[in-house]
Design a protein around this motif. Structure first.
Motif, short mmCIF file in Angstrom:
data_model
loop_
_atom_site.label_atom_id
_atom_site.label_comp_id
_atom_site.label_asym_id
_atom_site.label_seq_id
_atom_site.Cartn_x
_atom_site.Cartn_y
_atom_site.Cartn_z
N GLU A 5 0.90 -1.25 0.42
CA GLU A 5 -0.03 -0.12 0.13
C GLU A 5 0.96 1.04 0.28
O GLU A 5 2.13 1.59 0.63
CB GLU A 5 -1.27 -0.14 0.95
CG GLU A 5 -2.07 -0.82 1.27
CD GLU A 5 -2.94 -0.81 2.25
OE1 GLU A 5 -3.89 -0.70 2.68
OE2 GLU A 5 -2.66 -0.56 3.30
N ARG A 6 0.25 2.72 -0.58
CA ARG A 6 1.04 3.45 -0.86
C ARG A 6 1.04 3.90 1.38
O ARG A 6 0.02 4.20 1.83
CB ARG A 6 0.02 4.47 -1.64
CG ARG A 6 -0.16 4.01 -2.65
CD ARG A 6 -0.33 5.45 -3.48
NE ARG A 6 -1.54 5.84 -3.29
CZ ARG A 6 -2.61 6.38 -4.03
NH1 ARG A 6 -2.54 5.46 -5.33
NH2 ARG A 6 -3.41 6.66 -3.44
N VAL A 7 2.12 5.12 1.13
CA VAL A 7 2.32 5.47 2.01
C VAL A 7 0.89 6.32 2.80
O VAL A 7 0.62 6.21 4.02
CB VAL A 7 3.96 6.37 1.79
CG1 VAL A 7 3.79 7.17 3.70
CG2 VAL A 7 4.62 5.38 2.02
N ASP A 8 0.41 6.90 1.76
CA ASP A 8 -1.12 7.68 2.50
C ASP A 8 -2.16 7.14 2.97
O ASP A 8 -2.84 7.24 3.40
CB ASP A 8 -1.65 8.95 2.02
CG ASP A 8 -1.45 8.08 -0.04
OD1 ASP A 8 -0.94 7.04 -0.18
OD2 ASP A 8 -2.13 9.30 -0.94
N ALA A 11 -1.38 5.99 5.83
CA ALA A 11 -1.54 6.61 7.64
C ALA A 11 -2.86 7.17 7.36
O ALA A 11 -3.18 7.42 8.59
CB ALA A 11 -0.62 8.04 6.51
N GLY A 12 -3.97 6.81 6.19
CA GLY A 12 -5.01 6.87 6.53
C GLY A 12 -5.78 6.06 7.51
O GLY A 12 -6.60 5.96 8.06
N ARG A 13 -5.13 4.60 7.35
CA ARG A 13 -5.83 3.46 7.71
C ARG A 13 -5.32 3.58 9.38
O ARG A 13 -6.45 3.40 10.29
CB ARG A 13 -4.82 1.82 7.13
CG ARG A 13 -5.96 1.09 6.18
CD ARG A 13 -5.45 0.63 5.25
NE ARG A 13 -5.85 -0.61 4.72
CZ ARG A 13 -6.56 -0.63 4.40
NH1 ARG A 13 -7.54 -1.08 4.82
NH2 ARG A 13 -7.09 -1.37 3.02
N LYS A 14 -4.28 3.81 9.17
CA LYS A 14 -4.41 4.08 11.37
C LYS A 14 -4.98 4.80 11.45
O LYS A 14 -5.55 5.47 12.75
CB LYS A 14 -2.17 4.58 11.22
CG LYS A 14 -1.83 5.07 12.70
CD LYS A 14 -0.73 5.57 12.44
CE LYS A 14 -0.26 4.25 12.42
NZ LYS A 14 1.99 4.50 12.40
#
Length: 73
Positions: A5-8, A11-14
Motif C-alpha cells: 500500500e502507498r504511504v498515504d 496513514a489513512g488506515r491508522k
C-alpha cells in the motif's frame, strides 16, 4: 494482499483505526515474476493478438515462445 500500500493509504488506515492490510514480500516477488513472464510472452504478436483461434495451436505457440524465452535467459 500482495501489492504494497502507498504511504498515504497506510496513514489513512491508522487515522481511521482500521486494521492494516498484510503484505507478503515473498508473494509479491513471485507475482512480479509471473507478470514479467506474461509481459515477455505478449511481445510475441501471435500470442498477444490470439491470432491462432484453435486451442491446440495457441498452446503450441505459447509453449514455443516460453521455451525460447527460457533458453534466452
Amino acid at each position: 494482499m500482495t501489492i504494497p500500500e502507498r504511504v498515504d493509504q497506510l496513514a489513512g488506515r491508522k487515522r481511521r483505526r482500521e486494521r492494516p492490510c498484510g503484505f507478503d514480500k515473498a508473494a509479491y516477488r513471485r507475482r512480479n515474476v509471473v507478470e514479467r513472464c506474461f509481459h515477455r510472452l505478449k511481445q510475441w504478436r501471435g500470442i498477444a493478438t490470439r491470432y491462432d483461434k484453435h486451442p491446440d495451436r495457441y498452446l503450441a505457440a505459447i509453449t514455443l515462445a516460453s521455451t525460447l524465452i527460457w533458453l534466452d535467459q
